[in-house]
Write an enzyme that holds these catalytic residues in place. Structure first.
Site, short mmCIF file in Angstrom:
data_model
loop_
_atom_site.label_atom_id
_atom_site.label_comp_id
_atom_site.label_asym_id
_atom_site.label_seq_id
_atom_site.Cartn_x
_atom_site.Cartn_y
_atom_site.Cartn_z
N GLY A 135 11.90 -15.90 -59.61
CA GLY A 135 11.46 -14.54 -59.28
C GLY A 135 12.58 -13.53 -59.09
N MET A 149 6.40 -18.95 -67.96
CA MET A 149 6.67 -20.01 -68.93
C MET A 149 5.39 -20.61 -69.49
SD MET A 149 9.79 -19.73 -69.07
CE MET A 149 11.26 -19.28 -68.16
N ASN A 178 7.70 -8.33 -71.92
CA ASN A 178 8.40 -9.57 -71.56
C ASN A 178 9.91 -9.37 -71.60
OD1 ASN A 178 8.68 -12.39 -71.05
ND2 ASN A 178 9.02 -12.76 -73.23
N HIS A 211 13.25 -11.65 -72.40
CA HIS A 211 13.63 -12.95 -72.96
C HIS A 211 15.15 -13.09 -72.95
CE1 HIS A 211 13.13 -16.67 -75.11
NE2 HIS A 211 14.14 -16.29 -75.86
C1 GAR Z 1 14.92 -15.17 -66.93
O1 GAR Z 1 16.20 -15.50 -67.43
C2 GAR Z 1 14.02 -14.71 -68.06
O2 GAR Z 1 14.70 -13.99 -69.06
C3 GAR Z 1 13.53 -16.03 -68.61
O3 GAR Z 1 13.28 -16.81 -67.46
C4 GAR Z 1 14.18 -16.42 -66.42
C5 GAR Z 1 13.36 -16.12 -65.19
O4 GAR Z 1 14.18 -15.90 -64.08
N1 GAR Z 1 12.36 -15.87 -69.40
C6 GAR Z 1 12.06 -16.63 -70.45
O5 GAR Z 1 12.75 -17.56 -70.83
C7 GAR Z 1 10.76 -16.25 -71.18
N2 GAR Z 1 10.64 -16.94 -72.42
P1 GAR Z 1 13.57 -15.30 -62.73
O6 GAR Z 1 12.37 -16.18 -62.36
O7 GAR Z 1 14.67 -15.42 -61.74
O8 GAR Z 1 13.18 -13.88 -63.01
#
Ligand code: GAR
Length: 195
Positions: free
Chosen positions: A12, A78, A101, A103
């Site tokens: 988060g 995810m 989103n 990424h």
């Molecule tokens: C982030 O790095 C985001 O870019 C990635 O998950 C992480 C979440 O971090 N998203 C993906 O890979 C989507 N395909 P967070 O929970 O600390 O925000």
């Protein structure tokens, strides 16, 4: 003010960055729900601390609907969204969804999980962050913003992630400030800011 729902599965930190921008009045939106497909996702505790309603479970589409969500922000969600979910957030202004989103790669490179680690393991010299509107394909849809960074000095995947996350936390709130209000047009495959 646009009512947004945030979907997240984990830590988060992007939710926190968005909340910081809202509290600092740099971002004008109302977070009406933080929902997760994972019961024990740390993001839920963080939202609770901020007095934002939370939902955990698989009926997140219904929860978003019940809270009157107008725009969906994915922040480390995810799970692949169904076609009917995406159709439910179709814009009335153009042929795109009101789902955005972040990424951790320069799309179309390194879709799926662990984008930063994939870039490191591939031997790439640059990595990046993409903010995009969501369509039915995985990690695909009109690109709103992209930023690249050199990873030549990185010794581990977490070195890459550290730089990437700091960029996400700046770029995502900044991009949301115009995306959420649909201050853009779709030109070819790009989402181009208009005001
Ligand atoms: C982030 O790095 C985001 O870019 C990635 O998950 C992480 C979440 O971090 N998203 C993906 O890979 C989507 N395909 P967070 O929970 O600390 O925000």
């Amino acid at each position: 003010m646009v009512k947004v729902g945030i979907l997240a599965s984990g830590r988060g930190s992007n939710f926190e960055a968005i909340l910081r921008a809202v509290n600092a009045k740099k971002l004008n939106l109302e977070i009406v729900l933080v929902a997760s497909n994972k019961e024990n996702a740390p993001v839920l505790e963080k939202a609770k601390q901020a007095n934002i309603p939370i939902y955990a479970g698989q009926d997140y589409a219904l929860a978003l609907h019940n809270h009157g969500v107008e725009f969906v922000i994915l922040a480390g969600f995810m799970k692949i969204l169904s076609a009917s979910f995406i159709a439910a957030y179709k814009s009335k202004k153009g042929d795109y969804s009101k789902i955005v989103n972040v990424h951790p790669s320069l799309l179309p490179a390194f879709t799926g999980l662990n984008g930063y680690e994939q870039a490191f393991n591939y031997g790439s010299k640059v990595a990046g962050v993409t903010i995009h509107l969501v369509d039915e394909k995985l990690d695909h849809g009109p690109v709103c913003a992209q930023k690249s960074f050199s990873i030549e000095g990185c010794k581990t995947p977490s070195d890459v992630e550290k730089i990437g996350l700091a960029i996400e936390h700046e770029l995502y709130p900044e991009t949301l400030s115009w995306v959420i209000n649909e201050n853009f047009v779709i030109e070819g495959r790009r989402c181009v800011r208009t005001s």
